[in-house]
Design an enzyme around this catalytic site. Structure first.
Site, PDB file in Angstrom:
ATOM      1  N   CYS A 163       0.802  -1.219   0.000  1.00  0.00           N
ATOM      2  CA  CYS A 163       0.000   0.000   0.000  1.00  0.00           C
ATOM      3  C   CYS A 163       0.839   1.276   0.000  1.00  0.00           C
ATOM      4  O   CYS A 163       0.290   2.379  -0.036  1.00  0.00           O
ATOM      5  CB  CYS A 163      -0.944  -0.004   1.196  1.00  0.00           C
ATOM      6  SG  CYS A 163      -2.022  -1.453   1.223  1.00  0.00           S
ATOM      7  N   HIS A 301      -2.152   7.983   6.540  1.00  0.00           N
ATOM      8  CA  HIS A 301      -2.446   6.730   5.846  1.00  0.00           C
ATOM      9  C   HIS A 301      -3.795   6.203   6.335  1.00  0.00           C
ATOM     10  O   HIS A 301      -4.639   5.818   5.529  1.00  0.00           O
ATOM     11  CB  HIS A 301      -1.345   5.715   6.127  1.00  0.00           C
ATOM     12  CG  HIS A 301      -1.517   4.415   5.409  1.00  0.00           C
ATOM     13  ND1 HIS A 301      -1.444   4.320   4.042  1.00  0.00           N
ATOM     14  CD2 HIS A 301      -1.765   3.158   5.863  1.00  0.00           C
ATOM     15  CE1 HIS A 301      -1.620   3.053   3.675  1.00  0.00           C
ATOM     16  NE2 HIS A 301      -1.835   2.336   4.762  1.00  0.00           N
ATOM     17  N   GLU A 312      -0.508   4.957  14.075  1.00  0.00           N
ATOM     18  CA  GLU A 312      -0.104   6.098  13.255  1.00  0.00           C
ATOM     19  C   GLU A 312      -0.373   7.405  13.985  1.00  0.00           C
ATOM     20  O   GLU A 312       0.423   8.353  13.906  1.00  0.00           O
ATOM     21  CB  GLU A 312      -0.817   6.089  11.914  1.00  0.00           C
ATOM     22  CG  GLU A 312      -0.339   7.212  11.000  1.00  0.00           C
ATOM     23  CD  GLU A 312      -1.061   7.293   9.669  1.00  0.00           C
ATOM     24  OE1 GLU A 312      -0.639   8.102   8.824  1.00  0.00           O
ATOM     25  OE2 GLU A 312      -2.047   6.549   9.480  1.00  0.00           O
ATOM     26  N   LYS A 330      -9.718   8.272   3.009  1.00  0.00           N
ATOM     27  CA  LYS A 330     -10.160   6.897   2.756  1.00  0.00           C
ATOM     28  C   LYS A 330     -11.586   6.643   3.235  1.00  0.00           C
ATOM     29  O   LYS A 330     -12.216   5.672   2.816  1.00  0.00           O
ATOM     30  CB  LYS A 330      -9.184   5.905   3.391  1.00  0.00           C
ATOM     31  CG  LYS A 330      -7.813   5.885   2.730  1.00  0.00           C
ATOM     32  CD  LYS A 330      -6.911   4.837   3.356  1.00  0.00           C
ATOM     33  CE  LYS A 330      -5.538   4.815   2.688  1.00  0.00           C
ATOM     34  NZ  LYS A 330      -4.724   6.014   2.983  1.00  0.00           N
ATOM     35  N   HIS A 335      -9.868   2.229   0.411  1.00  0.00           N
ATOM     36  CA  HIS A 335      -8.407   2.095   0.372  1.00  0.00           C
ATOM     37  C   HIS A 335      -7.974   1.578  -0.994  1.00  0.00           C
ATOM     38  O   HIS A 335      -8.259   0.435  -1.348  1.00  0.00           O
ATOM     39  CB  HIS A 335      -7.968   1.150   1.490  1.00  0.00           C
ATOM     40  CG  HIS A 335      -6.490   1.032   1.666  1.00  0.00           C
ATOM     41  ND1 HIS A 335      -5.585   1.818   0.996  1.00  0.00           N
ATOM     42  CD2 HIS A 335      -5.754   0.183   2.450  1.00  0.00           C
ATOM     43  CE1 HIS A 335      -4.360   1.480   1.358  1.00  0.00           C
ATOM     44  NE2 HIS A 335      -4.440   0.498   2.233  1.00  0.00           N
ATOM     45  N   PHE A 397       2.089  -3.577   4.010  1.00  0.00           N
ATOM     46  CA  PHE A 397       2.545  -4.873   4.496  1.00  0.00           C
ATOM     47  C   PHE A 397       3.981  -5.121   4.030  1.00  0.00           C
ATOM     48  O   PHE A 397       4.355  -4.770   2.903  1.00  0.00           O
ATOM     49  CB  PHE A 397       1.657  -5.988   3.961  1.00  0.00           C
ATOM     50  CG  PHE A 397       0.325  -6.138   4.671  1.00  0.00           C
ATOM     51  CD1 PHE A 397      -0.028  -5.320   5.725  1.00  0.00           C
ATOM     52  CD2 PHE A 397      -0.573  -7.121   4.275  1.00  0.00           C
ATOM     53  CE1 PHE A 397      -1.242  -5.457   6.374  1.00  0.00           C
ATOM     54  CE2 PHE A 397      -1.798  -7.275   4.918  1.00  0.00           C
ATOM     55  CZ  PHE A 397      -2.130  -6.442   5.966  1.00  0.00           C
TER      56      PHE A 397
END
Length: 409
Positions: A163, A301, A312, A330, A335, A397
């Site tokens: 991502c 994010h 975050e 988002k 996403h 990831f």
């Protein structure tokens, strides 16, 4: 940024995503608080545990030829639509093809074509498999198609960092400009992975929201009741140009990539490391030669996962404190995976251009562990005289962490 290096200016932007097939449509939708997340009513989704997603609803045949639709995976199609918009906004600059490059990242590339052709082989045998199979499934397909379409011969690169792919592509593109390797770079990210395999895979690790009955309320970054992210598709693209090249042709300047950083957590294949999230933001600031106080807002994010948003938030607070305005779009789009960070960059450019910052959708009760100034109204007016710079976070990831510093010009 060292003073002797060329600046990486932004002269064009393009996107296609669940909210719209252009920057203008997307921006209007964001400021109006609209949602592009809907129920999946296709037959293949009936048995899935999650039946909501953010899908591009635009008719791609209005943007692409029949031949392009046949030869390209949907991932490449979306990238090409966004790249053409960005290129036209930049004025289709006259550039030496050898000094013109493309960097478009993707998490899964042509996975949709992979699944489609595997099923064709299983049900009908070898003769049912398309001769375009291999070129449609390539992760580098979007970058390749854009380079062919626009005539870029300075390299067609494809960062594959989950991502964080799109944001990393912009970092790479800016580095090519600053190093003198290119005069113009098309950079961004794309993914088109709304399919049963990806939805099931994320469902198995409980990463997706299960609010099947209320799609538009499902993606809830920083909200205390968030239960996972909503999968979406789309692309975000920017045109990066050296200052000398842009000024020589009288280009309109939308902004600049003042700095960026890419780090690897070396921690866990899935779990985020907030220490490295702090580190990548700090490194991005150092790259830009800026202090945290010079950042006017942060596009987080923040995908709407219970653990990820909290970690975050802690990292952002550690670098910028609790007062800096923070948003995540988002909640509106879902996403976009590899396209997420690039779309966020497009949003930041628009915010710097207009002085308006889209809010974070569906924050009904802020998570008490999120000690940040989360923008929740549809359109937040940036304070007069506030720092003309925004920071974009993108994490993936594998421990991929990317941060971008974008200035007004």
């Amino acid at each position: 940024m060292p003073v002797d290096q060329p600046r990486a200016l932004i002269t064009g932007a393009g996107t296609i995503n669940p909210l719209g097939s252009s920057v203008a449509e997307t921006w209007t939708g964001l400021l109006a608080g609209q949602s592009g997340i809907t129920a999946l009513d296709e037959d293949w989704a009936e048995r899935l545990p999650v039946r909501i997603a953010g899908q591009v609803t635009a008719d791609l045949s209005e943007h692409l030829t029949t031949r392009e639709l046949k030869r390209m995976d949907r991932c490449g199609q979306l990238a090409l639509v966004a790249a053409r918009e960005a290129w036209q906004q930049a004025g289709a600059p006259d550039v030496d093809p050898e000094r013109f490059a493309v960097v478009i990242g993707s998490a899964y590339g042509g996975l949709g074509s992979t699944l489609e052709q595997d099923r064709a082989l299983a049900s009908g045998g070898p003769r049912r498999v398309s001769p375009h199979t291999l070129t449609r499934l390539m992760v580098n397909g979007p970058a390749a198609w854009v380079s062919i379409d626009l005539g870029a011969r300075g390299g067609a690169r494809t960062p594959v960092s989950a991502c964080a792919s799109g944001a990393e592509a912009i970092v790479q593109g800016a580095e090519m400009i600053r190093s003198g390797a290119a005069d113009v770079v098309i950079a961004g990210g794309v993914d088109a992975s709304v399919n049963d395999l990806v939805i099931t895979g994320f469902s198995q690790i409980r990463a997706l929201s299960t609010r099947n009955g209320e799609p538009q309320l499902a993606s809830r970054p920083f909200d205390g009741g968030r239960d996972g992210f909503v999968l979406a598709e789309g692309a975000g693209i920017v045109v990066l140009e050296s200052e000398a090249h842009a000024l020589a042709r009288g280009a309109a300047i939308l902004g600049a990539v003042a700095g960026g950083a890419v780090t690897s957590d070396a921690n866990d294949i899935v779990a985020a490391d907030p220490a490295m999230q702090r580190r990548v933001m700090q490194k991005a600031l150092e790259s830009a030669g800026m202090q945290a106080s010079e950042i006017g807002f942060v596009h987080a994010h923040a995908t709407s996962t219970p653990v990820g948003d909290r970690l975050e938030a802690q990292a952002i607070n550690a670098i910028f404190g609790a007062d800096v305005p923070v948003t995540s779009t988002k909640g509106h789009t879902g996403h976009l995976l590899g396209g997420a960070g690039a779309l966020a960059a497009v949003v930041v450019v628009q915010a710097l251009q207009t002085g308006q910052l889209p809010g974070t959708a569906n924050v009904e009760a802020l998570d008490p562990e999120v000690n940040l100034n989360i923008v929740t109204e549809n359109a937040h007016t940036l304070a007069a005289g506030s720092a003309p710079a925004g920071l974009v976070n993108a994490f993936g990831f594998g421990g991929h962490s990317v941060a971008l510093v974008i200035t007004a010009g």
